[in-house]
Design a protein around this motif. Sequence first.
Motif, PDB file in Angstrom:
ATOM      1  N   LEU A 164       1.733  -8.188  -6.128  1.00  0.00           N
ATOM      2  CA  LEU A 164       2.816  -8.676  -6.985  1.00  0.00           C
ATOM      3  C   LEU A 164       3.047 -10.164  -6.742  1.00  0.00           C
ATOM      4  CD1 LEU A 164       5.466  -5.866  -6.317  1.00  0.00           C
ATOM      5  CD2 LEU A 164       4.125  -6.109  -8.410  1.00  0.00           C
ATOM      6  N   GLU A 165       3.385 -10.857  -7.810  1.00  0.00           N
ATOM      7  CA  GLU A 165       3.847 -12.233  -7.680  1.00  0.00           C
ATOM      8  C   GLU A 165       5.096 -12.411  -8.517  1.00  0.00           C
ATOM      9  OE1 GLU A 165      -0.111 -14.908  -6.617  1.00  0.00           O
ATOM     10  OE2 GLU A 165       0.760 -15.003  -8.633  1.00  0.00           O
TER      11      GLU A 165
ATOM     12  N   LYS B 115       3.904   0.422   2.677  1.00  0.00           N
ATOM     13  CA  LYS B 115       3.730  -0.673   3.629  1.00  0.00           C
ATOM     14  C   LYS B 115       3.709  -1.971   2.831  1.00  0.00           C
ATOM     15  CE  LYS B 115       1.047   2.255   6.751  1.00  0.00           C
ATOM     16  NZ  LYS B 115      -0.286   2.497   7.359  1.00  0.00           N
ATOM     17  N   LYS B 116       4.489  -2.948   3.271  1.00  0.00           N
ATOM     18  CA  LYS B 116       4.599  -4.166   2.468  1.00  0.00           C
ATOM     19  C   LYS B 116       4.435  -5.420   3.327  1.00  0.00           C
ATOM     20  CE  LYS B 116       9.668  -4.487   2.756  1.00  0.00           C
ATOM     21  NZ  LYS B 116      10.931  -4.574   1.996  1.00  0.00           N
ATOM     22  N   GLU B 117       3.827  -6.408   2.703  1.00  0.00           N
ATOM     23  CA  GLU B 117       3.771  -7.757   3.243  1.00  0.00           C
ATOM     24  C   GLU B 117       4.259  -8.681   2.139  1.00  0.00           C
ATOM     25  OE1 GLU B 117       0.136  -8.871   5.676  1.00  0.00           O
ATOM     26  OE2 GLU B 117      -0.609  -7.134   4.568  1.00  0.00           O
ATOM     27  N   ILE B 118       5.264  -9.501   2.426  1.00  0.00           N
ATOM     28  CA  ILE B 118       5.793 -10.451   1.452  1.00  0.00           C
ATOM     29  C   ILE B 118       5.755 -11.846   2.073  1.00  0.00           C
ATOM     30  CG2 ILE B 118       7.764 -11.090  -0.006  1.00  0.00           C
ATOM     31  CD1 ILE B 118       8.722  -8.227   0.096  1.00  0.00           C
ATOM     32  N   PHE B 119       5.189 -12.794   1.350  1.00  0.00           N
ATOM     33  CA  PHE B 119       5.103 -14.149   1.887  1.00  0.00           C
ATOM     34  C   PHE B 119       5.214 -15.158   0.744  1.00  0.00           C
ATOM     35  CE2 PHE B 119       1.034 -12.040   1.539  1.00  0.00           C
ATOM     36  CZ  PHE B 119       0.282 -12.878   0.715  1.00  0.00           C
ATOM     37  N   GLU B 120       5.604 -16.363   1.089  1.00  0.00           N
ATOM     38  CA  GLU B 120       5.811 -17.420   0.096  1.00  0.00           C
ATOM     39  C   GLU B 120       4.482 -18.100  -0.212  1.00  0.00           C
ATOM     40  OE1 GLU B 120       9.024 -21.028  -0.716  1.00  0.00           O
ATOM     41  OE2 GLU B 120       8.982 -19.978   1.205  1.00  0.00           O
ATOM     42  N   VAL B 121       4.256 -18.435  -1.510  1.00  0.00           N
ATOM     43  CA  VAL B 121       3.040 -19.127  -1.947  1.00  0.00           C
ATOM     44  C   VAL B 121       3.437 -20.319  -2.812  1.00  0.00           C
ATOM     45  CG1 VAL B 121       1.536 -17.110  -1.835  1.00  0.00           C
ATOM     46  CG2 VAL B 121       2.802 -17.577  -3.927  1.00  0.00           C
ATOM     47  N   ASN B 122       2.515 -21.275  -2.892  1.00  0.00           N
ATOM     48  CA  ASN B 122       2.801 -22.495  -3.644  1.00  0.00           C
ATOM     49  C   ASN B 122       2.377 -22.414  -5.105  1.00  0.00           C
ATOM     50  OD1 ASN B 122       3.893 -23.868  -1.406  1.00  0.00           O
ATOM     51  ND2 ASN B 122       1.823 -24.331  -0.652  1.00  0.00           N
ATOM     52  N   GLU B 123       1.384 -21.602  -5.374  1.00  0.00           N
ATOM     53  CA  GLU B 123       0.901 -21.515  -6.759  1.00  0.00           C
ATOM     54  C   GLU B 123       0.529 -20.080  -7.096  1.00  0.00           C
ATOM     55  OE1 GLU B 123      -3.749 -22.646  -6.479  1.00  0.00           O
ATOM     56  OE2 GLU B 123      -2.362 -24.335  -6.193  1.00  0.00           O
TER      57      GLU B 123
ATOM     58  N   GLU C 153      11.693  -7.189  -4.491  1.00  0.00           N
ATOM     59  CA  GLU C 153      12.510  -6.188  -3.804  1.00  0.00           C
ATOM     60  C   GLU C 153      13.069  -5.160  -4.789  1.00  0.00           C
ATOM     61  OE1 GLU C 153      12.775  -5.576  -0.785  1.00  0.00           O
ATOM     62  OE2 GLU C 153      12.105  -7.379   0.257  1.00  0.00           O
ATOM     63  N   GLU C 154      13.472  -5.643  -5.989  1.00  0.00           N
ATOM     64  CA  GLU C 154      13.963  -4.712  -7.000  1.00  0.00           C
ATOM     65  C   GLU C 154      12.847  -3.773  -7.453  1.00  0.00           C
ATOM     66  OE1 GLU C 154      16.082  -4.551 -11.426  1.00  0.00           O
ATOM     67  OE2 GLU C 154      15.813  -6.504 -10.431  1.00  0.00           O
TER      68      GLU C 154
ATOM     69  N   THR D 278       0.875  -1.179   0.000  1.00  0.00           N
ATOM     70  CA  THR D 278       0.000   0.000   0.000  1.00  0.00           C
ATOM     71  C   THR D 278       0.909   1.225   0.000  1.00  0.00           C
ATOM     72  OG1 THR D 278      -0.148  -0.113   2.421  1.00  0.00           O
ATOM     73  CG2 THR D 278      -1.940  -1.082   1.174  1.00  0.00           C
ATOM     74  N   VAL D 279       0.690   2.100  -0.968  1.00  0.00           N
ATOM     75  CA  VAL D 279       1.555   3.250  -1.190  1.00  0.00           C
ATOM     76  C   VAL D 279       0.757   4.514  -0.914  1.00  0.00           C
ATOM     77  CG1 VAL D 279       3.100   4.415  -2.801  1.00  0.00           C
ATOM     78  CG2 VAL D 279       2.742   1.941  -2.981  1.00  0.00           C
ATOM     79  N   GLU D 280       1.257   5.344  -0.002  1.00  0.00           N
ATOM     80  CA  GLU D 280       0.620   6.624   0.304  1.00  0.00           C
ATOM     81  C   GLU D 280       1.533   7.761  -0.130  1.00  0.00           C
ATOM     82  OE1 GLU D 280      -1.010   7.202   4.147  1.00  0.00           O
ATOM     83  OE2 GLU D 280      -1.659   5.124   4.364  1.00  0.00           O
TER      84      GLU D 280
END
Length: 765
Positions: free
Chosen positions: A45-46, A73-81, A53-54, A7-9
């Motif tokens: 983003l996926e 504000k960022k949340e980054i997490f690993e996903v399987n698909e 990060e870039e 989320t970008v303010e």
Amino acid sequence: MYRAHLTVEGIVQGVGFRPAVYRLANELGLTGYVRNMGNMVEIALEGSHEGIEEFIERLKKDKPPISRINSIKKEIFEVNEASFAEFSIKESSSSSSGTSVIPADVATCSSCLEEMMDENNRRYLYPFTACTDCGPRFTVIESIPYDRERTSMRDFPLCSSCMEEYLNPLDRRYHAEATCCPICGPKPFLYRDGILKTPDPIKMAAELLDDGSILAVKGIGGTHLVCRADDDEVVKRLRSGLGRPNQPFACMSPDLESIESYASISDVEEEALTSRRRPIVVLKKSRDYCLAPSVAPGLHNIGVMLPYSGLHHVLLRYTEAPAYVMTSANRPGDPMFIENTEIIGGLQGIADYFLLHDRRIVNRCDDSVVRFRGGEMAFIRRSRGYAPEPYEIPHVAGDVSAICLGPELDVTFSVLKGGQCYVSQHIGNTSRYDTLLFLKDAVDYLMGITGTEDVDVIACDLHPQFLTTSYAEELASRFSAEVLRVQHHHAHALALMLDAGVDECICIAADGVGYGDDGTSWGGEILHCHGSDYERLGSLMPQRMPGGDLATRYPARMLLSMLRGRYEGDLQELFSERYSDYFPHGEREIGVVMRQLESGLNTGISTGTGRVLDAISAALRICGVRTYEGECAMKLESEAFRASEKLNMPFEVKEKGGRYILDTSAILLDVMELIDRGEDRSEIAHAAQKAVAEGLAEMAVLAADDAGVKCIGGTGGVFYNEAISLAVRDYVTERGYRFIQHRNSCAGDGSVSLGQAVAVALRYR
């Protein structure tokens, strides 16, 4: 595979931000989406962790030129698909809990201007050409999120060619909400007793102007009254119609070369003139000054701007005049006219013709005005091109929200929310009923656009009789909020300290008037400011103001008051011989004022620096009646500018009642002595002005020594005076102190509401 939610303010809507995100995501091989979320931008983003990060780092660096990122504000997490097959731009959503940053209007960009001047382009000479990099923003936005259907451009459905550009993420007009063309966009027209039939109303308008007519020209955020600036007769006719006998008019020239025919331009001034903000820049008149004397009478400088809208570019393309007068189209003290019917009705008898268009102005917004002092920029008025971009207030902890209403003259108001302070466009003189209504409408609008529903505090000036003070009570009742009354000069100081990033300083607050803690008029104060507290450690000598406000209009009254009891000769005889024409009723009035001073009837107390400078101006017969705010002091500065600086005048600082006092009567006595000696008027003006400046600086240095503070600041309208600003700076720095001045806020009353917001933040943190 990783998924990110961002989320970008900041200033991230209506500035080409989403297409920039789209292009960057595709370049890095990321999938997902971007969309407006009411008052922020959401990005999903996926892709690889490194790619995400870039993306974040590149977005900060390669964002569109008129955007600003306050936070990501960022949340980054690993996903399987994978959830997304491609990257897309989604429709806007109105749901958000963030705070809005509304982009300001900016000047026509070089790409649009190139199209406008290309005979083979479909937008050739079309005055409403815009893209994501330029054009109106704040003045057309009705609500958020910022999409075309929530602006006044919704009245102009896009043609097929414009729609194709609007829907193409690779085009610079992708979701450019103000985009249009001659087929689908607003139309200009020329009016006089009806719409005139002409194939080219702008060209005809230029011909009328060059022939000596006065035109009302509707622009982006308001209306200007326009005439040739090199025709003294027509400028005087404009003055007569407006009832502004002496107030300087701003001018607009087609290019820098034209400006250089009548004014001097430094490198930093050129940078401001040509910036996308396009403020009015106060420049020094050149030796070859060729404009009418009545444009800026009695002054050594002149306010100048370059074209900032397509209409201006086209209009000035047709003229051979070096400049047009471009002054706000309103009666003194009232808001600018923005609706076609009120423009025509309100300016009948002033304008000969009306160059109008059919796009609605949602928010009126006056031109910004800046001035340079020793190479440093200072805002005189922060409005078009800047407002309502917010200031960060780091003192705020939690979610305190406030509405801060400023003083009475040169008013802006501020909305404080989420640690950001949104300062409004210039509002004006709220003692006028129409301007007060404008203020109330603008408050409701800015609250809505920032999503401010609950208000904890209403801040206002300490003066009990300001209409903004009574409006504060009204708002406090409406929101069940507290009222915080902030002393005028303390608010000035807090705005300066925020601007400079300091938490403690000795502040010289020098202006005409501000309601003091003791119920008298302050305006030449030495304040020790720390946290939410301040102490008054010095001031100019308290002087009586015979007749109250009459002494601000007729400065010879102040001169008489300051000399009374100190002048060794016959004071009444002196004034009868030299200054009787400075009193509307002549010698008889001089006697009345003398008796008034003896009795103390209707003689309020003032420590205002403006009143002292006015008295010096009257003593030297530079200005005997104030017809606009600051006139006497401004003309004194211009007279002093011509000096060779061969005279020096002493000053005397005393200690009385626990504070330092500068004896301003002694300075006036020296002025009278130098007049009697036959010294040059410019030299006396310079010496007296410098004595006031150095006297203020000496009190600040003494106070700083006492308090153990190493930072001294200058605030208040007097610090628009370049000579005074530099004299104080030099005096302070030569004695080993850091000196701070306003750079991104106004020294005058335009930033009082910002200072009030800082007071709220400090009080409620």
